[in-house]
Design a protein around this motif. Structure first.
Motif, PDB file in Angstrom:
ATOM      1  N   UNK A  97       0.794  -1.218   0.000  1.00  0.00           N
ATOM      2  CA  UNK A  97       0.000   0.000   0.000  1.00  0.00           C
ATOM      3  C   UNK A  97       0.827   1.268   0.000  1.00  0.00           C
ATOM      4  N   UNK A  98       2.101   1.166   0.381  1.00  0.00           N
ATOM      5  CA  UNK A  98       2.932   2.371   0.368  1.00  0.00           C
ATOM      6  C   UNK A  98       3.127   2.874  -1.053  1.00  0.00           C
ATOM      7  N   UNK A  99       3.068   1.956  -2.030  1.00  0.00           N
ATOM      8  CA  UNK A  99       3.393   2.344  -3.397  1.00  0.00           C
ATOM      9  C   UNK A  99       2.192   2.882  -4.148  1.00  0.00           C
ATOM     10  N   UNK A 100       0.993   2.524  -3.730  1.00  0.00           N
ATOM     11  CA  UNK A 100      -0.143   2.986  -4.499  1.00  0.00           C
ATOM     12  C   UNK A 100      -1.419   2.966  -3.700  1.00  0.00           C
ATOM     13  N   UNK A 101      -2.384   3.746  -4.154  1.00  0.00           N
ATOM     14  CA  UNK A 101      -3.665   3.822  -3.484  1.00  0.00           C
ATOM     15  C   UNK A 101      -4.759   3.812  -4.537  1.00  0.00           C
ATOM     16  N   UNK A 102      -5.922   4.259  -4.131  1.00  0.00           N
ATOM     17  CA  UNK A 102      -7.059   4.285  -5.039  1.00  0.00           C
ATOM     18  C   UNK A 102      -6.781   5.107  -6.299  1.00  0.00           C
ATOM     19  N   UNK A 103      -6.229   6.320  -6.097  1.00  0.00           N
ATOM     20  CA  UNK A 103      -5.995   7.203  -7.248  1.00  0.00           C
ATOM     21  C   UNK A 103      -4.987   6.560  -8.201  1.00  0.00           C
ATOM     22  N   UNK A 104      -3.974   5.934  -7.611  1.00  0.00           N
ATOM     23  CA  UNK A 104      -2.962   5.263  -8.417  1.00  0.00           C
ATOM     24  C   UNK A 104      -3.588   4.093  -9.184  1.00  0.00           C
TER      25      UNK A 104
ATOM     26  N   UNK B 289      11.351   6.824   4.047  1.00  0.00           N
ATOM     27  CA  UNK B 289      12.757   6.997   3.657  1.00  0.00           C
ATOM     28  C   UNK B 289      12.879   7.696   2.307  1.00  0.00           C
ATOM     29  N   UNK B 290      11.998   8.671   2.077  1.00  0.00           N
ATOM     30  CA  UNK B 290      12.117   9.467   0.859  1.00  0.00           C
ATOM     31  C   UNK B 290      11.552   8.808  -0.373  1.00  0.00           C
ATOM     32  N   UNK B 291      10.956   7.639  -0.207  1.00  0.00           N
ATOM     33  CA  UNK B 291      10.474   6.926  -1.389  1.00  0.00           C
ATOM     34  C   UNK B 291       9.047   7.309  -1.749  1.00  0.00           C
ATOM     35  N   UNK B 292       8.250   7.683  -0.738  1.00  0.00           N
ATOM     36  CA  UNK B 292       6.829   7.870  -1.009  1.00  0.00           C
ATOM     37  C   UNK B 292       6.408   9.320  -0.824  1.00  0.00           C
ATOM     38  N   UNK B 293       5.315   9.632  -1.474  1.00  0.00           N
ATOM     39  CA  UNK B 293       4.702  10.936  -1.374  1.00  0.00           C
ATOM     40  C   UNK B 293       3.476  10.757  -0.480  1.00  0.00           C
ATOM     41  N   UNK B 294       3.402  11.503   0.617  1.00  0.00           N
ATOM     42  CA  UNK B 294       2.245  11.360   1.489  1.00  0.00           C
ATOM     43  C   UNK B 294       1.637  12.733   1.728  1.00  0.00           C
ATOM     44  N   UNK B 295       0.342  12.818   1.978  1.00  0.00           N
ATOM     45  CA  UNK B 295      -0.287  14.120   2.183  1.00  0.00           C
ATOM     46  C   UNK B 295      -0.113  14.623   3.607  1.00  0.00           C
ATOM     47  N   UNK B 296       1.143  14.890   3.991  1.00  0.00           N
ATOM     48  CA  UNK B 296       1.466  15.662   5.187  1.00  0.00           C
ATOM     49  C   UNK B 296       1.004  15.054   6.502  1.00  0.00           C
ATOM     50  N   UNK B 297       0.258  13.977   6.454  1.00  0.00           N
ATOM     51  CA  UNK B 297      -0.214  13.416   7.707  1.00  0.00           C
ATOM     52  C   UNK B 297      -0.038  11.918   7.590  1.00  0.00           C
ATOM     53  N   UNK B 298       0.628  11.283   8.523  1.00  0.00           N
ATOM     54  CA  UNK B 298       0.864   9.845   8.355  1.00  0.00           C
ATOM     55  C   UNK B 298      -0.442   9.072   8.445  1.00  0.00           C
ATOM     56  N   UNK B 299      -0.476   7.924   7.791  1.00  0.00           N
ATOM     57  CA  UNK B 299      -1.628   7.038   7.908  1.00  0.00           C
ATOM     58  C   UNK B 299      -2.806   7.436   7.062  1.00  0.00           C
ATOM     59  N   UNK B 300      -2.626   8.267   6.049  1.00  0.00           N
ATOM     60  CA  UNK B 300      -3.746   8.615   5.179  1.00  0.00           C
ATOM     61  C   UNK B 300      -3.636   7.802   3.895  1.00  0.00           C
ATOM     62  N   UNK B 301      -2.552   7.995   3.212  1.00  0.00           N
ATOM     63  CA  UNK B 301      -2.348   7.297   1.945  1.00  0.00           C
ATOM     64  C   UNK B 301      -0.933   7.616   1.516  1.00  0.00           C
ATOM     65  N   UNK B 302      -0.404   6.826   0.623  1.00  0.00           N
ATOM     66  CA  UNK B 302       0.905   7.172   0.092  1.00  0.00           C
ATOM     67  C   UNK B 302       1.048   6.553  -1.278  1.00  0.00           C
ATOM     68  N   UNK B 303       1.819   7.224  -2.126  1.00  0.00           N
ATOM     69  CA  UNK B 303       2.174   6.617  -3.399  1.00  0.00           C
ATOM     70  C   UNK B 303       3.681   6.706  -3.576  1.00  0.00           C
ATOM     71  N   UNK B 304       4.253   5.731  -4.213  1.00  0.00           N
ATOM     72  CA  UNK B 304       5.673   5.734  -4.543  1.00  0.00           C
ATOM     73  C   UNK B 304       5.801   5.498  -6.040  1.00  0.00           C
ATOM     74  N   UNK B 305       5.798   6.599  -6.835  1.00  0.00           N
ATOM     75  CA  UNK B 305       5.859   6.419  -8.283  1.00  0.00           C
ATOM     76  C   UNK B 305       7.056   5.575  -8.718  1.00  0.00           C
ATOM     77  N   UNK B 306       8.198   5.792  -8.066  1.00  0.00           N
ATOM     78  CA  UNK B 306       9.402   5.066  -8.475  1.00  0.00           C
ATOM     79  C   UNK B 306       9.241   3.574  -8.198  1.00  0.00           C
ATOM     80  N   UNK B 307       8.690   3.248  -7.000  1.00  0.00           N
ATOM     81  CA  UNK B 307       8.516   1.832  -6.654  1.00  0.00           C
ATOM     82  C   UNK B 307       7.519   1.174  -7.599  1.00  0.00           C
ATOM     83  N   UNK B 308       6.414   1.883  -7.901  1.00  0.00           N
ATOM     84  CA  UNK B 308       5.416   1.317  -8.800  1.00  0.00           C
ATOM     85  C   UNK B 308       6.021   1.089 -10.178  1.00  0.00           C
ATOM     86  N   UNK B 309       6.832   2.055 -10.627  1.00  0.00           N
ATOM     87  CA  UNK B 309       7.450   1.908 -11.949  1.00  0.00           C
ATOM     88  C   UNK B 309       8.402   0.721 -11.958  1.00  0.00           C
ATOM     89  N   UNK B 310       9.160   0.567 -10.851  1.00  0.00           N
ATOM     90  CA  UNK B 310      10.096  -0.556 -10.786  1.00  0.00           C
ATOM     91  C   UNK B 310       9.346  -1.881 -10.816  1.00  0.00           C
TER      92      UNK B 310
END
Lengths: 317, 443
Positions: A97-104, B289-310
């Motif tokens: 889940x760290x890599x992607x969510x609903x929007x992703x 560790x700098x891999x994910x983009x999160x909306x300023x508050x932990x535990x909401x959501x996160x995306x890691x474009x680089x990890x997904x691409x890999x």
């Protein structure tokens, strides 16, 4: 067990389940339909044989095709696999889940759609263009409806992380009975029917030019490239159904990683998928396909329903 | 609204500058006006901005889908993205006014990410499409096609721009759109007043606009670069010179880098964001560790474009290895396209106009497209020999927005003309009257 290792194991199991069972679901729907229509139908495992046969064949590419046509089928399947890594199948344990969510997820589905439409235009034939055009027109309406429907849940769960949404709904067992949840579920089901190319939006069993959408997209693709695309399409279908099963009706899903709970979750997931297969098969046998230009109204209804679901959530709380 | 008329007329590099920089200059003005004007901004102007932004995004995306001129299409897409800027800015203002600096910061970060991401992608798009249009001798998509085989390097750049402008993950427009959606959801759950009604509609508008923009972008690349050439000039197009393609590839690399490295770039946004919103730390946008983009508050959501691409690349390679093992030496063969036994002609391809016809019909009430069928030569009662079919999308905004103004000005000047009768005596009388009036006023 080390939580990191557990996550990786869970993700591997879930991805394997989604990938391996994906062709089977379509086979089950076909078998139920055949029964309803008093036919014997194809064997359940026929789709696996088709895939295996296609995978062994050489691909014939159009002389007009660009290098994109060589890469895109692999990327489409890759995108489907990536979405599987954070889709909650058995447990609300977060997976990747760290890599992607609903929007992703929606964005990756969009990527698959863009690549499929571009592939259809590669050969420069009429059918490819027609299918790409229709596909984009319909999904331009279906995609926002999907986004809005799951947003209704995301807002209730204060998160767009799929596993967290699922966990939040499990934690409030009566939440699903609220009007906004039911409206969103209806909208989501319409979207799933449209996105998986089922009657009344598309007919998966036809090559008739007036009606086909998905079949037209892959008409110019052959051999092992076709195997990749067909497999990716069935995985996408199963992921969407799993989202309905585990976000909107999350009974039985495990909240941790204990083996007993996971076994129950597996049984519940399979039972829900079977239920969906029956619903789809009965719908397909009982209704006729819609005229193409009625479909936007159908999808527009899904969009409106999900918007009403969102606003009713505001008004009722 | 003048953008689609102005952008395409300029040569490609200038269009790229116009779209990439000038729109951002407007954005800069908006930000300065919003935050640094003395005195509090009028209440609710954030709400107005959000609604106007959503409407602009929808309009831009809708007109982009029905456009057949490659550069005008890109200009409409710029309008869609400008709508997104306005929406995110308005969101930030509304949230800041409601005492939610943390979430306002997310919206503002979305503006910054998207400003740069969009500038890169749009510059690349204008340059590549301009180069292609130059080589093929036309900007009209109906005269292009088949360029991907004839100018592969330029086409690769155009493909990158197209995919980026669809806001696909791992490319430059995705982080901005993702943060906007996060800000909408967070703003909604924060329960700040009008946000609860505003967020669903803004989110729906944005989702619809993104889906429509996707169709427009597929049309741009699919019709313009893939398939068979639709004109002689397009069939004879050649790839651009090395200098041009190097520039294009450098920009394409930046587009990819901005998408992949988004989480690390939060560090760079720290100073400007803190200047606009004291107390907001942009580094909270980075997690894991700098891999994910999160909306300023932990535990909401996160995306890691680089990890997904890999992951994507790994899965694609696995699929490739699997097929390689299964199919052995049977690879890919080339053959002419099959079209039911008759020779395939470019006229049999879907045209740019036909490609989005379904969408045009769906949105007919909004677009008010015109359509005119004229039978030129009737062979028999049932089969006309030649038919002229004319269709067009009139500029509704021009009719409703500009025409009243223009007519008011024309009407006034018509009346004013009577004053200028051309008679010297009359003019002298005017002078006298003005003098008397001034004297009276000065007294």
């Amino acid at each position: 067990m080390n939580p990191m290792l557990a996550t990786v194991l869970l993700v591997l199991v879930q991805v394997a389940l989604l990938l391996l069972l994906a062709p089977l679901w379509g086979g089950i729907v076909g078998a139920i339909e055949a029964r309803l229509q008093m036919r014997r139908g194809r064997p359940l495992l026929q789709r696996y044989r088709d895939l295996a046969r296609l995978a062994r064949k050489e691909t014939v590419l159009s002389a007009d095709a660009s290098p994109l046509a060589q890469v895109a089928p692999y990327v489409v399947l890759g995108a489907a696999v990536v979405v599987c890594t954070w889709t909650p199948v058995l447990s609300t344990w977060p997976g990747f889940g760290f890599a992607g969510d609903l929007v992703m997820t929606v964005a990756l589905f969009a990527a698959m759609r863009v690549l499929l439409a571009l592939l259809a235009l590669e050969a420069g034939t009429t059918f490819g263009g027609m299918a790409a055009s229709r596909h984009l027109a319909l999904s331009a309406l279906a995609e926002p409806a999907l986004m809005m429907a799951v947003f209704t849940l995301a807002i209730a769960a204060h998160s767009t992380d799929l596993a967290r949404i699922s966990a939040a709904i499990v934690a409030q067992p009566n939440a699903w009975i609220s009007p906004s949840h039911l409206l969103a579920l209806t909208a989501m089901w319409i979207v799933v029917v449209s996105e998986t190319g089922r009657v009344p939006v598309d007919n998966p069993a036809t090559h008739l030019e007036l009606t086909m959408i998905h079949e037209g997209l892959v008409l110019d693709v052959s051999g092992h490239h076709l195997a990749l695309l067909e497999w990716a399409a069935s995985v996408r279908q199963l992921v969407l159904l799993t989202l309905v099963a585990n976000l909107f009706l999350p009974w039985g899903i495990a909240t941790g990683l204990s083996p007993g709970a996971l076994a129950i979750a597996l049984a519940a997931w399979v039972a829900k998928l079977l239920l969906f297969a029956i619903v789809v098969a009965v719908t397909e046998s009982a209704t006729a396909k819609m005229r193409l230009f009625r479909v936007p109204e159908f999808l527009g209804m899904a969009f409106l329903l999900s918007l009403i679901a969102l606003t009713s959530d505001t008004l009722l709380r | 609204v003048w953008l689609p008329a102005a952008h395409p007329e300029a040569p490609a590099p200038v269009s790229a500058m116009l779209s990439g920089v000038m729109v951002k200059a407007g954005l800069y003005g908006l930000l300065r006006f919003a935050w640094q004007m003395p005195g509090a901004p009028p209440e609710h102007w954030g709400t107005v901005l959000v609604l106007a932004g959503a409407a602009t995004a929808l309009t831009g995306a809708l007109y982009a889908t029905v456009e057949t001129d490659a550069k005008r299409l890109l200009a409409w897409s710029t309008i869609k993205h400008a709508g997104l800027f306005a929406l995110a800015t308005g969101l930030a203002a509304t949230l800041a006014a409601a005492g939610q600096p943390g979430i306002a910061g997310v919206a503002l970060a979305a503006v910054f990410y998207h400003a740069i991401g969009h500038a890169l992608a749009k510059a690349l798009g204008f340059l590549a499409v301009g180069e292609a249009a130059h080589a093929a001798g036309s900007r009209n998509l109906e005269a292009l096609g088949g360029l991907a085989l004839r100018m592969p390097r330029v086409a690769t750049a155009a493909l990158t721009a197209t995919l980026a402008l669809c806001a696909l993950p791992a490319l430059s427009c995705f982080p901005g759109e993702w943060l906007t959606f996060q800000a909408l959801i967070l703003g909604y759950s924060s329960g700040a007043g009008q946000m609860r009604l505003l967020a669903p509609f803004a989110g729906a508008g944005l989702a619809l606009a993104s889906a429509l923009a996707l169709a427009a972008m597929v049309k741009l690349y699919g019709i313009g670069f893939l398939g068979r050439p639709r004109s002689e000039a397009a069939a004879q197009a050649h790839d651009a010179t090395r200098a041009v393609t190097t520039t294009l590839f450098a920009l394409a690399a930046l587009v990819l880098a901005w998408g992949l490295a988004a989480p690390w770039l939060a560090q760079a946004l720290r100073a400007p964001l803190a200047a606009l919103l004291p107390g907001f730390d942009a580094t909270t946008l980075t997690g894991g560790a700098g891999l994910t983009l999160v909306p300023a508050r932990p535990g909401i959501a996160s995306v890691a474009p680089a990890a997904a691409a890999a992951l994507l690349v790994a899965a694609a390679l696995l699929a490739f290895a699997w097929l390689r093992a299964v199919r052995g030496a049977r690879g890919v063969r080339r053959a002419p396209s099959w079209s039911g036994g008759v020779p395939l002609e470019p006229r049999m391809e879907y045209s740019a106009l036909g490609f989005t016809k379904p969408l045009r019909l769906v949105f007919m009430p909004v677009l008010r497209a015109e359509r005119q069928v004229e039978v030129l030569e009737a062979g028999s009662p049932y089969f006309a020999k030649h038919v002229r079919y004319r269709t067009g999308v009139p500029a509704v905004y021009e009719q409703w927005l500009y025409r009243p103004f223009a007519q008011a000005v024309l009407w006034t000047s018509e009346r004013m003309r009577r004053l200028q009768a051309g008679s010297l005596h009359l003019y002298l009388a005017y002078l006298l009257a003005t003098l008397v009036a001034l004297l009276l006023w000065a007294r």
